[in-house]
Design a protein around this motif. Sequence first.
Motif, PDB file in Angstrom:
ATOM      1  N   LEU A  75      31.866 -33.411 -20.274  1.00  0.00           N
ATOM      2  CA  LEU A  75      30.455 -32.561 -19.947  1.00  0.00           C
ATOM      3  C   LEU A  75      31.103 -31.030 -18.360  1.00  0.00           C
ATOM      4  CD1 LEU A  75      27.830 -31.639 -19.667  1.00  0.00           C
ATOM      5  CD2 LEU A  75      27.220 -33.691 -17.904  1.00  0.00           C
ATOM      6  N   PHE A  76      31.642 -32.045 -16.776  1.00  0.00           N
ATOM      7  CA  PHE A  76      32.092 -30.657 -16.140  1.00  0.00           C
ATOM      8  C   PHE A  76      32.790 -30.037 -16.772  1.00  0.00           C
ATOM      9  CE2 PHE A  76      34.209 -30.982 -12.098  1.00  0.00           C
ATOM     10  CZ  PHE A  76      33.160 -30.676 -11.265  1.00  0.00           C
ATOM     11  N   THR A  77      33.808 -29.954 -17.588  1.00  0.00           N
ATOM     12  CA  THR A  77      34.612 -29.103 -18.294  1.00  0.00           C
ATOM     13  C   THR A  77      34.055 -28.321 -18.981  1.00  0.00           C
ATOM     14  OG1 THR A  77      36.823 -30.320 -18.262  1.00  0.00           O
ATOM     15  CG2 THR A  77      36.260 -28.512 -19.898  1.00  0.00           C
ATOM     16  N   VAL A  78      32.970 -28.014 -19.275  1.00  0.00           N
ATOM     17  CA  VAL A  78      32.163 -27.476 -20.392  1.00  0.00           C
ATOM     18  C   VAL A  78      31.245 -26.088 -19.172  1.00  0.00           C
ATOM     19  CG1 VAL A  78      29.413 -27.050 -21.884  1.00  0.00           C
ATOM     20  CG2 VAL A  78      31.699 -28.258 -22.867  1.00  0.00           C
ATOM     21  N   ILE A  79      30.429 -27.595 -18.748  1.00  0.00           N
ATOM     22  CA  ILE A  79      30.099 -26.526 -17.454  1.00  0.00           C
ATOM     23  C   ILE A  79      31.035 -25.301 -15.975  1.00  0.00           C
ATOM     24  CG2 ILE A  79      28.731 -26.472 -15.200  1.00  0.00           C
ATOM     25  CD1 ILE A  79      27.597 -29.166 -16.193  1.00  0.00           C
ATOM     26  N   LEU A  80      31.951 -26.554 -15.491  1.00  0.00           N
ATOM     27  CA  LEU A  80      32.947 -25.321 -14.813  1.00  0.00           C
ATOM     28  C   LEU A  80      33.469 -23.560 -15.496  1.00  0.00           C
ATOM     29  CD1 LEU A  80      34.847 -28.218 -12.855  1.00  0.00           C
ATOM     30  CD2 LEU A  80      32.743 -26.506 -12.527  1.00  0.00           C
ATOM     31  N   ASN A  81      33.942 -23.543 -16.997  1.00  0.00           N
ATOM     32  CA  ASN A  81      34.090 -22.808 -17.870  1.00  0.00           C
ATOM     33  C   ASN A  81      33.509 -21.949 -17.953  1.00  0.00           C
ATOM     34  OD1 ASN A  81      37.256 -23.371 -17.821  1.00  0.00           O
ATOM     35  ND2 ASN A  81      36.898 -25.440 -18.914  1.00  0.00           N
ATOM     36  N   LEU A  82      32.128 -22.608 -18.192  1.00  0.00           N
ATOM     37  CA  LEU A  82      30.792 -21.513 -18.697  1.00  0.00           C
ATOM     38  C   LEU A  82      30.473 -21.068 -17.446  1.00  0.00           C
ATOM     39  CD1 LEU A  82      28.526 -20.585 -20.593  1.00  0.00           C
ATOM     40  CD2 LEU A  82      27.383 -22.317 -19.889  1.00  0.00           C
ATOM     41  N   LEU A  83      30.367 -21.286 -15.848  1.00  0.00           N
ATOM     42  CA  LEU A  83      30.716 -20.067 -14.703  1.00  0.00           C
ATOM     43  C   LEU A  83      31.554 -19.389 -14.894  1.00  0.00           C
ATOM     44  CD1 LEU A  83      29.402 -23.019 -12.528  1.00  0.00           C
ATOM     45  CD2 LEU A  83      28.278 -21.712 -14.021  1.00  0.00           C
ATOM     46  N   VAL A  84      32.882 -19.725 -15.344  1.00  0.00           N
ATOM     47  CA  VAL A  84      33.629 -18.767 -15.759  1.00  0.00           C
ATOM     48  C   VAL A  84      33.572 -17.568 -16.090  1.00  0.00           C
ATOM     49  CG1 VAL A  84      36.483 -17.636 -14.986  1.00  0.00           C
ATOM     50  CG2 VAL A  84      35.704 -20.436 -14.325  1.00  0.00           C
ATOM     51  N   ILE A  85      33.167 -17.745 -17.632  1.00  0.00           N
ATOM     52  CA  ILE A  85      33.037 -17.154 -18.569  1.00  0.00           C
ATOM     53  C   ILE A  85      31.595 -16.076 -17.687  1.00  0.00           C
ATOM     54  CG2 ILE A  85      32.185 -16.760 -20.883  1.00  0.00           C
ATOM     55  CD1 ILE A  85      33.413 -19.518 -21.709  1.00  0.00           C
ATOM     56  N   VAL A  86      30.196 -16.576 -17.762  1.00  0.00           N
ATOM     57  CA  VAL A  86      29.357 -15.826 -17.286  1.00  0.00           C
ATOM     58  C   VAL A  86      30.652 -14.996 -15.852  1.00  0.00           C
ATOM     59  CG1 VAL A  86      27.034 -15.705 -16.298  1.00  0.00           C
ATOM     60  CG2 VAL A  86      27.910 -17.337 -17.994  1.00  0.00           C
ATOM     61  N   SER A  87      30.752 -15.076 -15.042  1.00  0.00           N
ATOM     62  CA  SER A  87      30.666 -14.544 -14.078  1.00  0.00           C
ATOM     63  C   SER A  87      31.890 -13.392 -13.926  1.00  0.00           C
ATOM     64  CB  SER A  87      31.500 -16.099 -13.444  1.00  0.00           C
ATOM     65  OG  SER A  87      30.638 -16.933 -12.653  1.00  0.00           O
ATOM     66  N   ILE A  88      32.683 -13.542 -15.272  1.00  0.00           N
ATOM     67  CA  ILE A  88      34.110 -12.131 -15.593  1.00  0.00           C
ATOM     68  C   ILE A  88      32.955 -11.532 -16.425  1.00  0.00           C
ATOM     69  CG2 ILE A  88      35.593 -11.498 -16.360  1.00  0.00           C
ATOM     70  CD1 ILE A  88      36.863 -14.306 -15.389  1.00  0.00           C
ATOM     71  N   SER A  89      32.428 -11.509 -16.794  1.00  0.00           N
ATOM     72  CA  SER A  89      31.724 -10.970 -17.806  1.00  0.00           C
ATOM     73  C   SER A  89      30.097 -10.111 -17.307  1.00  0.00           C
ATOM     74  CB  SER A  89      30.738 -12.203 -19.657  1.00  0.00           C
ATOM     75  OG  SER A  89      32.067 -12.522 -20.152  1.00  0.00           O
ATOM     76  N   HIS A  90      30.050 -10.477 -16.198  1.00  0.00           N
ATOM     77  CA  HIS A  90      28.260 -10.250 -16.052  1.00  0.00           C
ATOM     78  C   HIS A  90      28.792  -8.939 -14.520  1.00  0.00           C
ATOM     79  CE1 HIS A  90      24.511  -9.724 -15.326  1.00  0.00           C
ATOM     80  NE2 HIS A  90      24.525 -10.044 -14.069  1.00  0.00           N
ATOM     81  N   PHE A  91      29.784  -9.656 -14.032  1.00  0.00           N
ATOM     82  CA  PHE A  91      29.689  -8.616 -12.787  1.00  0.00           C
ATOM     83  C   PHE A  91      31.164  -7.607 -13.265  1.00  0.00           C
ATOM     84  CE2 PHE A  91      28.037 -12.812 -10.835  1.00  0.00           C
ATOM     85  CZ  PHE A  91      26.775 -11.983 -10.356  1.00  0.00           C
ATOM     86  N   ARG A  92      30.325  -6.442 -12.599  1.00  0.00           N
ATOM     87  CA  ARG A  92      31.749  -5.464 -13.584  1.00  0.00           C
ATOM     88  C   ARG A  92      32.735  -5.945 -12.488  1.00  0.00           C
ATOM     89  NH1 ARG A  92      27.633  -0.481 -15.033  1.00  0.00           N
ATOM     90  NH2 ARG A  92      27.773  -1.646 -15.886  1.00  0.00           N
ATOM     91  N   GLN A  93      32.421  -5.914 -11.443  1.00  0.00           N
ATOM     92  CA  GLN A  93      33.904  -5.552  -9.966  1.00  0.00           C
ATOM     93  C   GLN A  93      34.583  -6.417 -11.243  1.00  0.00           C
ATOM     94  OE1 GLN A  93      32.374  -6.724  -6.338  1.00  0.00           O
ATOM     95  NE2 GLN A  93      33.792  -5.186  -5.226  1.00  0.00           N
ATOM     96  N   LEU A  94      34.396  -7.628 -11.207  1.00  0.00           N
ATOM     97  CA  LEU A  94      35.641  -8.729 -12.210  1.00  0.00           C
ATOM     98  C   LEU A  94      36.413  -8.005 -13.344  1.00  0.00           C
ATOM     99  CD1 LEU A  94      33.479 -11.703 -11.287  1.00  0.00           C
ATOM    100  CD2 LEU A  94      35.378 -10.034  -9.729  1.00  0.00           C
ATOM    101  N   HIS A  95      35.301  -6.760 -13.998  1.00  0.00           N
ATOM    102  CA  HIS A  95      36.291  -6.922 -15.160  1.00  0.00           C
ATOM    103  C   HIS A  95      37.884  -5.806 -14.810  1.00  0.00           C
ATOM    104  CE1 HIS A  95      31.952  -6.147 -16.916  1.00  0.00           C
ATOM    105  NE2 HIS A  95      32.558  -7.350 -16.449  1.00  0.00           N
ATOM    106  N   THR A  96      38.351  -6.856 -14.305  1.00  0.00           N
ATOM    107  CA  THR A  96      40.232  -6.527 -14.556  1.00  0.00           C
ATOM    108  C   THR A  96      41.358  -7.000 -15.191  1.00  0.00           C
ATOM    109  OG1 THR A  96      40.867  -8.272 -12.876  1.00  0.00           O
ATOM    110  CG2 THR A  96      39.818  -6.761 -12.133  1.00  0.00           C
ATOM    111  N   PRO A  97      42.253  -6.235 -15.515  1.00  0.00           N
ATOM    112  CA  PRO A  97      43.030  -6.810 -16.393  1.00  0.00           C
ATOM    113  C   PRO A  97      43.594  -8.471 -16.145  1.00  0.00           C
ATOM    114  CG  PRO A  97      43.510  -5.358 -15.808  1.00  0.00           C
ATOM    115  CD  PRO A  97      42.823  -5.116 -15.120  1.00  0.00           C
ATOM    116  N   THR A  98      43.493  -9.169 -14.537  1.00  0.00           N
ATOM    117  CA  THR A  98      43.727  -9.880 -14.870  1.00  0.00           C
ATOM    118  C   THR A  98      42.933 -10.737 -15.238  1.00  0.00           C
ATOM    119  OG1 THR A  98      45.297  -9.895 -12.944  1.00  0.00           O
ATOM    120  CG2 THR A  98      44.937 -11.445 -13.135  1.00  0.00           C
TER     121      THR A  98
END
Length: 328
Positions: free
Chosen positions: A41-64
């Motif tokens: 459960l912890f793995t699903v929640i934490l990685n979902l936060l990473v996915i939403v963060s990088i996908s949503h915030f345009r400033q984080l759209h870097t190659p890395t």
Amino acid sequence: MMETLEEAELCFPQINTSCRKHTRPQSESMLIYILLSFVSLFTVILNLLVIVSISHFRQLHTPTNILLLSLAVSDFLVGLLVMPFQILLTEPCWFLGDLVCALYYFVPFITINASVINMVLISVDRYVAICYPLRYSTKVTQKSVKICVLLCWIYAVASSFLFLSENLEQPGRYNSCYGQCMINIIRAVYLLVLFFILPISAIVILYLRVFVVAVSQARAMRSHITAVKLQSSVTVTVKKSELKAARTLGVVVAVFLMCYCPSYCVSLSGFNLTLGSPTSDFISFLPLSNSCINPLIYAFFYPWFRKSVELIVKLYILQPQSCEASLL
């Protein structure tokens, strides 16, 4: 009385060829199930936060970060699909049928292979950024990274069908007893070379090179810091950010190696672990736990991830233009 006791130890008491259950204490079984379920459960929640963060915030759209997004997707699938079934595999009794058993192994094979290839891509990204900083912006673009990520997942899926397709032709043919979940991996030697020896060697070589160059650059910056002019100070700042990213992703790579190497080394040694033993459960679940550790590393080293999580939890992302928020 002895016959009744023997039947009680079988996964399917009505079938003579049934596998036997483990005589594990109930308290130990409950502890294992609760712990592994919490990690899943912890793995699903934490990685979902990473996915939403990088996908949503345009400033984080870097190659890395696109590479981190791909890694987070594979880690998310591990927590959502692989870990729950791995909990079932801590016991020798498989109740979901031979076909589901054969299909199940495709998911961890795809996600784990995708994780390994993503780690190679991350190592290449840091290698170019540190060793060839003037070429990085032209060579490593969002478009090129997205193509590499797409090829990574295509390769992971295609290789899974190549190495595991035989198990779909006659599911359960490799089970030694009824209720077991065993498969045969075609060309196991090639599998170890393609998905362990070559990728791990590439990761280690690239990061050793990155480490050597990073140390030399850090020393050079410290020795010339007093003579830096305004124009060159911008270059120093960029280098420091790249070096910080290299250190953070170096931790990710190091933890990845520590989680994956023990299980591969056991496979290479030919040592047979007793199914259901604490050592067997630990070796089996250790690579999967890496999917839970990665987001914790981001939270510890990346301020932008902590800030994005705060905005997500406060539902700021539901507001108009929230994707333009400043996180760096």
